[in-house]
Design a protein around this motif. Structure first.
Motif, short mmCIF file in Angstrom:
data_model
loop_
_atom_site.label_atom_id
_atom_site.label_comp_id
_atom_site.label_asym_id
_atom_site.label_seq_id
_atom_site.Cartn_x
_atom_site.Cartn_y
_atom_site.Cartn_z
N ASP A 310 0.82 -1.22 0.00
CA ASP A 310 0.00 0.00 0.00
C ASP A 310 0.85 1.26 0.00
OD1 ASP A 310 -2.24 -1.55 0.06
OD2 ASP A 310 -2.61 -1.34 2.22
N SER A 311 2.10 1.15 0.45
CA SER A 311 2.95 2.33 0.55
C SER A 311 3.85 2.53 -0.67
CB SER A 311 3.83 2.25 1.81
OG SER A 311 4.68 3.37 1.92
N CYS A 312 4.56 1.46 -1.09
CA CYS A 312 5.55 1.63 -2.16
C CYS A 312 5.21 0.88 -3.44
CB CYS A 312 6.93 1.19 -1.68
SG CYS A 312 7.10 -0.60 -1.45
N GLY A 313 4.21 0.00 -3.40
CA GLY A 313 3.82 -0.74 -4.59
C GLY A 313 4.63 -1.98 -4.87
N ALA A 314 5.53 -2.33 -3.97
CA ALA A 314 6.35 -3.53 -4.17
C ALA A 314 5.50 -4.79 -4.02
CB ALA A 314 7.50 -3.56 -3.16
N PRO A 315 5.89 -5.90 -4.69
CA PRO A 315 5.15 -7.15 -4.53
C PRO A 315 5.20 -7.63 -3.09
CG PRO A 315 6.68 -7.27 -6.38
CD PRO A 315 7.02 -6.03 -5.63
N THR A 316 4.06 -7.98 -2.51
CA THR A 316 4.01 -8.47 -1.14
C THR A 316 2.71 -9.22 -0.91
OG1 THR A 316 4.11 -7.85 1.19
CG2 THR A 316 3.00 -6.32 -0.29
N ALA A 317 2.74 -10.12 0.06
CA ALA A 317 1.52 -10.83 0.44
C ALA A 317 0.79 -10.11 1.56
CB ALA A 317 1.88 -12.26 0.87
N ARG A 318 1.37 -8.99 2.05
CA ARG A 318 0.77 -8.22 3.13
C ARG A 318 0.29 -6.86 2.60
NH1 ARG A 318 5.91 -9.83 4.80
NH2 ARG A 318 5.97 -11.51 6.34
N LEU A 320 1.37 -3.99 3.87
CA LEU A 320 2.64 -3.28 3.79
C LEU A 320 3.76 -4.30 3.66
CD1 LEU A 320 2.63 -0.40 6.47
CD2 LEU A 320 2.48 -0.18 3.99
N CYS A 321 4.71 -4.03 2.77
CA CYS A 321 5.84 -4.95 2.63
C CYS A 321 6.74 -4.84 3.86
CB CYS A 321 6.63 -4.64 1.35
SG CYS A 321 7.50 -3.06 1.36
N LEU A 326 9.62 -1.84 8.35
CA LEU A 326 10.85 -1.52 9.06
C LEU A 326 11.16 -0.03 8.98
CD1 LEU A 326 13.24 -4.48 8.09
CD2 LEU A 326 11.98 -4.12 10.23
N LEU A 327 10.93 0.58 7.82
CA LEU A 327 11.16 2.01 7.69
C LEU A 327 10.24 2.81 8.60
CD1 LEU A 327 11.72 2.35 3.84
CD2 LEU A 327 13.45 2.49 5.64
N ASP A 328 8.97 2.38 8.72
CA ASP A 328 8.03 3.04 9.63
C ASP A 328 8.51 2.92 11.07
OD1 ASP A 328 6.45 3.78 7.53
OD2 ASP A 328 4.92 2.22 7.86
#
Length: 333
Positions: A310-318, A320-321, A326-328
């Motif tokens: 939802d934040s960066c658009g990277a592929p993930t099953a969650r 947020l990746c 971790l950045l948050d």
């Protein structure tokens, strides 16, 4: 002690094979195993042409493994217009460590005439590993943070550079440790992902020779990885770098601290010393198990689990990746 191949002075006794090898024949065997792995994994596709070459992005850290991988691949494919090599290095922000290894990367790629791209955590995430270690909001080892950030950068930039494959310098010791860790943790799904992401052969073989075993499933969400040095013990790669006078930066990261992997490493080294060939046996059996796991857990079902962060658009099953989580956490400290 004489070389079993030519009678010259031997520099290595490979206990797993019983062979004594001189400097020249040791280097030849390392090169031979890499070429064989490239062929058996089908890394060179049948449809690669000089007009439309297969682009291989190499994760070049400046350490012995990635430097040896880059050097041999250049020697093998320098005159093959079907393959394009690009080196990608990452500056994590580790004082007194990464700058020196990047100098090795620059020296190597300049000598070989290979395109070299450098990216940093500071530019990508506005963080430096030295600061991450100091804050440590998740109470984790530095390698746990760095691994997440590194995988993200390698994957994204491999795509930006038009990579058909992402190659890393993982050696036999690395892969046998990972195999044992996955087995000890009972992580069958991770075994399946390991096979389809980097272990399994590609669908078509090099120069038209299709592999006979199960091939990896095509992944739409990541650039496929390959590890051409995964049949070669770490010690032999280090000796190769020395004998070929390659500019490798052989110094351990000051933040390196992977307690569980370290335990597994010591266990494996003890077994190898007492029972030469253990590493090879581990990987031979593990690859068969990983292929069976991929039959059960891989394919379309695995791809269906991947959405976009939802934040960066990277592929993930969650939602947020892991990287964004971790950045948050770091930002909240």
């Amino acid at each position: 002690m004489e070389c079993d191949k030519c009678g010259d002075h031997a520099v290595l006794h490979a206990a797993y094979s019983g062979l004594h090898l001189c400097e020249d024949h040791l280097c030849r065997t390392v090169e031979k195993r890499l070429r064989r792995r490239v062929r058996e994994d089908g890394l060179v596709p049948d449809d690669a042409t000089p007009e439309d070459p297969d682009t291989w992005v190499i994760g070049l850290s400046g350490g012995k493994d990635s430097v040896v991988l880059t050097s041999i691949l250049h020697d093998v494919f320098e005159r093959d217009p079907r393959i394009e090599l690009v080196a990608l290095s990452i500056h994590e922000g580790i004082e007194g460590y990464r700058d020196k290894s990047l100098e090795a990367c620059e020296e190597l790629t300049e000598d070989l005439g290979i395109r070299h791209e450098v990216v940093s955590y500071a530019e990508e995430f506005d963080v430096r590993m030295d600061d991450v270690v100091e804050k440590d909001p998740e109470g984790m080892a530095a390698c746990a943070y760095c691994g997440v950030f590194r995988r993200d950068v390698l994957s994204r930039y491999a795509e930006e550079l038009g990579a058909d494959k992402l190659l890393t310098g993982h050696n036999l010791d690395d892969e046998a440790e990972t195999a044992l860790m996955n087995f000890f943790e009972g992580d069958v799904e991770q075994m399946a992902q390991h096979f389809d992401a980097s272990l399994g052969p590609f669908e078509t073989g090099s120069d038209g020779d299709a592999p006979t075993e199960r091939t990896r499933e095509k992944q739409e969400h990541h650039v496929p990885r390959a590890k051409p040095l995964r049949d070669v013990p770490e010690k032999e790669i280090a000796l190769y770098a020395r004998f070929r006078d390659l500019p490798a930066h052989i110094t351990e990261c000051p933040h390196a601290e992977e307690a569980y992997r370290g335990e597994v490493q010591q266990l494996m080294l003890g077994l190898e010393e007492n029972h030469p060939g253990t590493r090879h046996s581990i990987m031979a059996g593990y690859e068969k198990l990983a292929a069976l796991a991929a039959d059960a857990y891989g394919g379309d079902d695995a791809d269906a689990e991947f959405g976009e962060c939802d934040s960066c658009g990277a592929p993930t099953a969650r939602d947020l990746c892991r990287k964004c989580n971790l950045l948050d956490a770091l930002e909240a400290v």
